[in-house]
Each structure stands twice: as structure tokens, then as C-alpha cells.
Scaffold this motif. Structure first.
Motif, mmCIF file in Angstrom:
data_model
loop_
_atom_site.group_PDB
_atom_site.id
_atom_site.type_symbol
_atom_site.label_atom_id
_atom_site.label_comp_id
_atom_site.label_asym_id
_atom_site.label_seq_id
_atom_site.Cartn_x
_atom_site.Cartn_y
_atom_site.Cartn_z
ATOM 1 N N ARG A 23 0.832 -1.215 0.000
ATOM 2 C CA ARG A 23 0.000 0.000 0.000
ATOM 3 C C ARG A 23 0.862 1.260 0.000
ATOM 4 N NH1 ARG A 23 -4.801 -2.409 0.372
ATOM 5 N NH2 ARG A 23 -5.312 -3.912 2.026
ATOM 6 N N THR A 24 2.026 1.154 -0.583
ATOM 7 C CA THR A 24 2.955 2.296 -0.600
ATOM 8 C C THR A 24 2.437 3.421 -1.494
ATOM 9 O OG1 THR A 24 4.201 1.169 -2.346
ATOM 10 C CG2 THR A 24 4.987 0.901 -0.089
ATOM 11 N N LYS A 25 1.682 3.066 -2.523
ATOM 12 C CA LYS A 25 1.149 4.096 -3.425
ATOM 13 C C LYS A 25 0.163 4.994 -2.685
ATOM 14 C CE LYS A 25 -1.063 4.741 -7.914
ATOM 15 N NZ LYS A 25 -1.669 4.068 -9.103
ATOM 16 N N ILE A 26 -0.736 4.375 -1.891
ATOM 17 C CA ILE A 26 -1.697 5.153 -1.102
ATOM 18 C C ILE A 26 -0.953 6.017 -0.090
ATOM 19 C CG2 ILE A 26 -3.547 4.976 0.618
ATOM 20 C CD1 ILE A 26 -4.469 2.430 -0.808
ATOM 21 N N PHE A 27 0.035 5.418 0.549
ATOM 22 C CA PHE A 27 0.841 6.158 1.524
ATOM 23 C C PHE A 27 1.488 7.376 0.874
ATOM 24 C CE2 PHE A 27 5.337 6.694 2.816
ATOM 25 C CZ PHE A 27 5.141 7.301 4.052
ATOM 26 N N GLU A 28 2.089 7.196 -0.280
ATOM 27 C CA GLU A 28 2.790 8.296 -0.959
ATOM 28 C C GLU A 28 1.827 9.387 -1.405
ATOM 29 O OE1 GLU A 28 4.807 6.150 -3.966
ATOM 30 O OE2 GLU A 28 6.375 5.390 -2.627
ATOM 31 N N GLU A 29 0.618 8.983 -1.840
ATOM 32 C CA GLU A 29 -0.377 9.976 -2.279
ATOM 33 C C GLU A 29 -0.820 10.856 -1.105
ATOM 34 O OE1 GLU A 29 -3.537 7.816 -4.073
ATOM 35 O OE2 GLU A 29 -2.445 7.409 -5.936
ATOM 36 N N ILE A 30 -1.122 10.228 0.038
ATOM 37 C CA ILE A 30 -1.575 11.001 1.201
ATOM 38 C C ILE A 30 -0.438 11.873 1.732
ATOM 39 C CG2 ILE A 30 -2.470 10.865 3.564
ATOM 40 C CD1 ILE A 30 -3.833 8.244 2.811
ATOM 41 N N LEU A 31 0.770 11.287 1.794
ATOM 42 C CA LEU A 31 1.905 12.053 2.301
ATOM 43 C C LEU A 31 2.205 13.244 1.399
ATOM 44 C CD1 LEU A 31 4.134 12.354 4.392
ATOM 45 C CD2 LEU A 31 5.576 10.855 2.987
ATOM 46 N N ALA A 32 2.101 13.052 0.098
ATOM 47 C CA ALA A 32 2.336 14.164 -0.841
ATOM 48 C C ALA A 32 1.334 15.282 -0.601
ATOM 49 C CB ALA A 32 2.240 13.650 -2.276
ATOM 50 N N ASP A 33 0.075 14.900 -0.315
ATOM 51 C CA ASP A 33 -0.956 15.900 -0.040
ATOM 52 C C ASP A 33 -0.659 16.635 1.265
ATOM 53 O OD1 ASP A 33 -3.303 17.344 -0.409
ATOM 54 O OD2 ASP A 33 -4.520 15.864 0.649
ATOM 55 N N ILE A 34 -0.180 15.871 2.260
ATOM 56 C CA ILE A 34 0.176 16.504 3.548
ATOM 57 C C ILE A 34 1.318 17.506 3.348
ATOM 58 C CG2 ILE A 34 1.148 16.084 5.847
ATOM 59 C CD1 ILE A 34 -0.274 13.352 5.809
ATOM 60 N N LYS A 35 2.312 17.103 2.565
ATOM 61 C CA LYS A 35 3.465 17.981 2.331
ATOM 62 C C LYS A 35 3.089 19.243 1.569
ATOM 63 C CE LYS A 35 7.187 14.534 2.353
ATOM 64 N NZ LYS A 35 8.241 13.867 1.541
ATOM 65 N N SER A 36 2.153 19.089 0.631
ATOM 66 C CA SER A 36 1.783 20.233 -0.211
ATOM 67 C C SER A 36 0.876 21.224 0.513
ATOM 68 C CB SER A 36 1.088 19.747 -1.487
ATOM 69 O OG SER A 36 -0.149 19.114 -1.172
ATOM 70 N N GLY A 37 0.172 20.753 1.541
ATOM 71 C CA GLY A 37 -0.744 21.623 2.265
ATOM 72 C C GLY A 37 -0.049 22.359 3.388
ATOM 73 N N LYS A 38 -0.182 23.687 3.385
ATOM 74 C CA LYS A 38 0.475 24.503 4.421
ATOM 75 C C LYS A 38 -0.463 24.815 5.590
ATOM 76 C CE LYS A 38 4.005 24.531 1.758
ATOM 77 N NZ LYS A 38 5.105 23.578 2.064
ATOM 78 N N MET A 39 -1.737 24.369 5.459
ATOM 79 C CA MET A 39 -2.753 24.569 6.486
ATOM 80 C C MET A 39 -2.959 26.043 6.819
ATOM 81 S SD MET A 39 -2.248 21.211 8.961
ATOM 82 C CE MET A 39 -3.683 21.589 9.952
#
Length: 654
Positions: A23-39
Motif C-alpha cells: 500500500r505504498t502508493k496510497i501512503f505516498e499519495e496522502i503524504l504528498a498531499d500533507i506535504k503540499s498543504g500549508k494549512m
């Protein structure tokens, strides 16, 4: 193993990250979204949806570690993991309290909880707690990402107003981001009128594909030092991967458990771990069953005990409910993620428990002790992963350890039941298994006629007469056709008196047995004794002591011989013994034999009357109480005996 399967947070962080390979693809997708979001503004919130064991807890923990280890994220984003069991959260305000405690315990925030305590008894407790929390986050220039496992349990503690309030906070205030997991579809998310409808981005953790399964198995192989074996399977028998994936439902946790059963060559470690896991999930699964209405409980029970997918028609027969009612209940169970529907090419779809480990738990906990279907999951797994040679070696190891007393009762029971399903194995291996298991298990082990007589031949060839006896008495010979073949085999092969005596001695050691195999032991003894008696009388009928000892033995055992349904060859040898005694004029000995038989059929009665006539020498005494049909038959026998004796006398003179 069992602890870490259900509590990955207790695994060493470095090892955990190294073992995170699916499930590394799902992990990478969510992590990429977390990194891109500055909140700066509220971000997208996620819900990981998948059955138990699908990897939700593992994914949440992996994301938490990724945030901690990222040099940029860790400067401003604080990850907090909430496990399934949050007994100290009963309302929304408690959630903010627990977050405050985490900040103080792990990130050096001071005075947050003390400040919140001032508002505990006040009506605005939740709002005040949140404001204090936000004030301290602003002070330290931090934001938070909350990883909440099994969020359904948490939301169930909140009132509807509190759930709506939580949505408002997460949707309007850019201080918290929520990534949650749930093993069931939540009404608060799926239904339009519910407060969290379309709030989350839902990611479903489906069953692993073949490719993902291979990645997982390769990692497991490294951990268990089984690399060569797994690579051979991947290269030469990829269908076994598919079978394992299907059997486990593609659920990683179940695949890990089954893999450890596969590599466990010592019998007990993996099964012991499995038992610990079963014990750990029992409260959870029992609660799941207790929450179902009675009719649904009945249906789940029948589906679970069947293991394989079952049709509505067959299920209706099992539970004795109308098929329309069963279909309606199945739809509800499917909606609640308990039952999975398998679509067929016809309208008759089939159903099974969605979570295969739940099915394993149910079979192991509620399958009857003597019902070998409780281990059908293990059988299917072994069929998929072991070839015939591997199965036979496993059985031999099992038997050896059973003899040495190295297996506990549970291991003996589970593996013993499982191995009885393997019919296409070497008869000698199968016989070893039959001898090493309790009767309620061994009674499910059957031999073909060819296998049975092949085993007897091999034992005779080796002159292993004890083994010959054990094999002979292992078969239930109750039908006349079976008795005829068995008797003919003994008659043909035990032609030598010494051989006959050796077999009799081996049987004699088992005569004291009761219960299991008693009838077979007695029958084998009688057959051997019958043939021995016949041969001894033919050879030494002129020695009175030998004749008397033979008759004494016959009188002792013949009452157990079922004289009301003798086979042709049994009857022939019986009459041969009687005629030999009559020829030697041992009339009283012959009468003793007849007196030991509880019931005489017509032919046997004729022989008895003939003996009585020859003993008395007075026809009028013998014929006085019998009908004409007996009289004519007796006279015919006398005539034939006279002709035979005359012929023998002439031959001797020549």
C-alpha cells in the motif's frame, strides 16, 4: 508475533518502516498531499476504510512516522495518534483535553491542561478548551494532524450536535487535519442527512492484488529466512499466490498469520500465536455477534461454519428460514460489512463472511470438537501452499512429535483434523496418521480396497506381523462382501501354519482391547483361528488332544462370529471343520461346537442333526422331532459321506 500484528506501534520504529512494503502508493499519495498543504486554510480530511486487518492502523502509524521524520513538516506539524480504545474520551471537550496532554507530554507545551481545567464545570467547556488549545498552537507556531483509528467508536460517544460541531471546527479552522480509519461503513458519513456526509475523502483499502501479495510474501520470507522457498513458488507456482490471496481475502494480517502457519515446522509456535490472537479478538468479535438480531446471528453462524460461499437456497435449508427472509437479512448484513456477496453468472449469487479472519475465529471457537470442518481454512491453505511431498513430510513430522509427546492437545486436534482431508497420499503415511490420532479424528481416515490390501502385503513381505495385525484391524469389515474378500485374503496368504501362529500371537496381544477396534480385533482373531483350526485338524485329526484343544478354542470364540450371516467361504471352512471331526469320529466334540452357536440356520441345523445321528447311530431318535425335509437332507449327506469314504479307501489301496 500476535502482539505486534494487532499493536504495530509496539514494534521498533526502524523495523516497522523497513517492513512497510505494501500500500505504498496510497501512503505516498496522502503524504504528498500533507506535504503540499500549508494549512493556511482548512485542508482535505481523509478516511481510510477497510475491514479489520486491512492495514488501517499500520497506514496511520506510517504516516505519523513520516511526518515526524520529515525535516520540513516536523518543524510546524505535530502528529498525534489516537488508538481504537479511547476510554477517557466521552465528549468532544475531552478530545481537546487529550490533545493538550499530548502537547505537554511530548512537545514541551506548558500550562495548557491547567488552563483548561478552569472551565471543566462551565457550560462553555468545549469552546473554551478549543480556544486555549489554539492560543498555545499559535504561540508555538504549530499545527496538528490527528490520526484517529476506528473513528466510528469515537463518534458514537458524541452527540449529534457535537459531531456537527467537530465538522464545523475542522472545516473552518486551519489548525487540525484529520486522517481517520474505520472497519465499517459509517452512517454519519454515508447518509445525506448525517453531519459528516461527504466530509472525508474516502480511500478504501481493498484486498491485496497478486502483485502486492508477492511483495508482502517476499518481505515475510526475508523475516523468516524462507527466501528460496518463496522464490520457487513465485517462479514455478504463481497460482498458489492467488489461492492464498483468495483464501485470506487479500487481508494482510490474515496473510501474515497463514504464512507463519506455513513456515512453522515445529508445530505449535504459529498455532499458539494464532490462539493468542483469537483470544485477543474474542471480545470484539463476540460483541459483533451479540449486536446482531437473532435471525442474522443464525445466518452468520451457518455461513461461517460452511466456510465456502453458499447460496440462498442452501442457506435457507441450513437455517430453516424462508428464502425471501434470508435474502433480506443477507442484504442488511452486506450493508453492514459482515457478509460479502459473490456475483455469479446466474441470479443465484453466493455469500460468505467478508472478513476471513472473523470466519477463522468463528470456526475455531464455535466449530464442534469432532467436526473437522472447523479447520477447513487450514486445509485450504495447506492445499494451496504444500505439494503432496510436503504434506506427507508434515504428517510424518506430526506423527513423530505426537509419539514423543511434544504436541499439546490443541495442536494434535487442529492439525490432526486438517490432515484427514488429504486422501491422495501414500497409504503408509495415511496409516501412520490413523494410528496417531484419537478415534474421533482417525474415523475420518479411509483407505481404498487397493490401499488396504497393499499395506497388508507389504507388512507380510517385511514379516512385520504386528504391523499386519494393526493394519488388518484398522478397517471396519462389516458388510458381507467385504468379509468375503478379507476372509479369502487371509485364507490365501496365511497358508503356512507357522505364519498363522505368528499372526495369532500378534492378535492375542490385542485381545484385551476394548472400545476402538474391538470388533475388528475379534473378527481377525476368529478368522485366523478358524483357518488355523482347519489346517491343524486336516493335518493332525487323528490326535485326540489336538482335536480337543482346537474345539475348546472354537467353542470360546464362535459365538462372536455372526453365524446368521456367514459368507460362502466362512461357511465352507466351518463345514470342513465339522466334517473332519465327523470323519475322525469326534462326534461329541462336533456337538460341542454346535452347542456354542446361538442360532442355527437351516443348513447348519441339517449338519447338526447329521452329527447327532452319527453320534447316536439311531435314526429313529434323530428323526423323531424333525420334518421330512430334514430327514431327506440328512440321508443324502450320509450317502455322500459314504461315497467319499469308499472312494478314499480305494485310493489308499491303490
Amino acid at each position: 508475533m500476535s502482539i505486534l500484528l494487532y499493536n504495530p506501534d509496539r514494534k521498533n520504529k526502524t523495523d516497522f518502516i523497513a517492513e512497510f512494503v505494501i500500500r505504498t502508493k496510497i501512503f505516498e499519495e496522502i503524504l504528498a498531499d500533507i506535504k503540499s498543504g500549508k494549512m493556511i486554510t482548512p485542508e482535505q480530511h481523509y478516511l481510510l476504510f477497510g475491514q479489520r486487518g486491512a492495514g488501517k492502523t499500520t497506514m496511520l502509524l506510517r504516516l505519523k512516522y513520516a511526518v515526524e521524520d520529515d525535516p520540513k513538516l516536523s518543524k510546524w506539524l505535530i502528529p498525534v495518534v489516537f488508538s481504537e480504545e479511547q476510554y477517557n474520551i466521552g465528549e468532544l471537550g475531552n478530545l481537546w483535553e487529550r490533545v493538550a496532554e499530548h502537547l505537554e507530554d511530548y512537545y514541551g507545551f506548558d500550562g495548557v491542561t491547567k488552563e483548561i481545567e478552569q472551565y471543566i464545570e462551565k457550560d462553555n467547556y468545549e469552546e473554551a478548551s478549543l480556544k486555549i488549545l489554539i492560543k498555545h498552537l499559535d504561540q508555538y507556531k504549530k499545527k496538528m494532524i490527528l490520526f484517529v483509528d476506528n473513528i466510528g467508536q469515537l463518534l458514537a460517544k458524541f452527540s449529534e450536535l457535537e459531531v456537527r460541531r467537530l465538522r464545523e471546527v475542522l472545516q473552518t479552522l486551519p489548525y487540525f487535519r484529520l486522517i481517520a480509519g474505520s472497519p465499517v461503513a459509517l452512517e454519519s458519513i454515508l447518509e445525506y442527512q448525517q453531519p459528516l456526509y461527504e466530509f472525508f475523502k474516502v480511500i478504501q483499502l481493498k484486498g491485496l492484488t497478486d502483485e502486492e501479495s508477492i511483495v508482502l510474501l517476499r518481505k515475510l520470507a526475508v523475516l523468516h529466512h524462507e527466501e528460496d522457498k518463496i522464490e520457487r513458488i513465485i517462479a514455478k507456482s504463481p497460482s498458489r499466490i492467488t489461492t492464498l490471496r483468495t483464501l485470506s481475502g487479500g487481508v494482510p494480517r490474515t496473510m501474515v498469520l497463514l504464512f507463519q502457519v506455513f513456515v512453522d515446522s515445529e508445530y505449535g509456535n504459529a498455532l499458539s500465536d494464532l490462539e493468542k490472537v483469537l483470544d485477543a479478538v474474542t471480545p470484539l468479535y463476540k460483541h459483533r455477534m451479540d449486536d446482531l438480531p437473532p435471525q442474522q446471528q443464525k445466518i452468520v453462524d451457518a455461513v461461517a461454519l460452511h466456510w465456502e460461499a453458499i447460496s440462498v437456497k442452501d442457506l435457507s435449508k441450513q437455517v430453516r428460514l424462508d428464502s425471501k427472509l434470508v435474502s433480506a437479512q443477507l442484504r442488511q448484513l452486506e450493508k453492514n460489512q459482515v457478509i460479502e456477496k459473490r456475483v455469479t453468472k446466474t441470479k443465484n449469487h453466493i455469500y460468505l463472511l467478508q472478513e476471513r479472519f472473523f470466519n477463522i475465529w468463528y470456526l475455531m471457537r464455535y466449530g464442534r470438537k469432532q467436526d473437522r470442518n472447523k479447520v477447513i481454512w487450514l486445509v485450504k491453505f495447506l492445499e494451496a501452499w504444500c505439494d503432496k511431498q510436503e504434506i506427507e513430510q508434515r504428517i510424518k513430522d506430526y506423527v513423530e512429535k505426537a509419539k514423543e509427546g511434544l504436541l499439546d492437545n490443541n495442536v494434535l486436534d487442529v492439525y490432526g483434523h486438517a490432515y484427514t482431508f488429504f486422501e491422495d497420499i501414500n497409504p503408509e503415511t495415511k496409516f501412520l496418521l490413523k494410528e496417531s490420532t484419537p478415534h474421533y479424528i482417525s474415523s475420518n481416515i479411509y483407505f481404498t480396497e487397493t490401499d488396504f490390501y497393499s499395506l497388508l502385503n507389504k507388512a507380510l513381505h517385511r514379516k512385520d506381523y504386528d504391523a499386519f495385525v494393526r493394519i488388518a484391524v484398522s478397517k471396519n469389515i462389516s458388510q458381507n462382501e467385504e468379509r468375503y474378500k478379507f476372509y479369502e485374503y487371509i485364507r490365501t496368504h496365511l497358508y503356512d501354519m507357522e505364519l498363522c501362529m505368528a499372526i495369532r500371537a500378534g492378535i492375542g496381544n490385542r485381545i484385551g482391547l476394548t472400545g476402538r477396534g474391538e470388533h475388528q480385533v475379534a473378527y481377525l482373531y476368529i478368522v485366523t483361528m478358524f483357518i488355523w483350526s482347519r489346517e491343524l485338524l486336516y493335518r493332525d485329526h487323528e490326535v485326540p488332544d489336538i482335536a480337543a484343544s482346537v474345539v475348546k478354542l472354537l467353542v470360546q470364540w464362535l459365538p462372536r462370529f455372526n453365524f446368521d450371516r456367514l459368507t460362502i467361504n466362512e461357511e465352507s471352512d466351518f463345514y470342513g471343520i465339522i466334517l473332519t471331526l465327523l470323519k475322525a469320529e469326534y462326534y461329541q466334540l462336533a456337538l460341542k461346537i454346535f452347542s456354542s452357536i446361538p442360532f442355527l440356520c437351516k443348513d447348519q441345523r441339517i449338519m447338526y442333526l447329521l452329527t447327532k445321528y452319527m453320534a447316536s447311530g439311531k435314526a429313529e431318535d434323530t428323526f423323531l422331532s424333525v420334518g421330512s425335509e430334514y430327514r431327506e437332507a440328512i440321508l443324502m449327506c450320509l450317502k455322500r459321506m459314504s461315497e467319499v469314504n469308499l472312494k478314499l479307501a480305494r485310493n489308499r489301496k491303490k
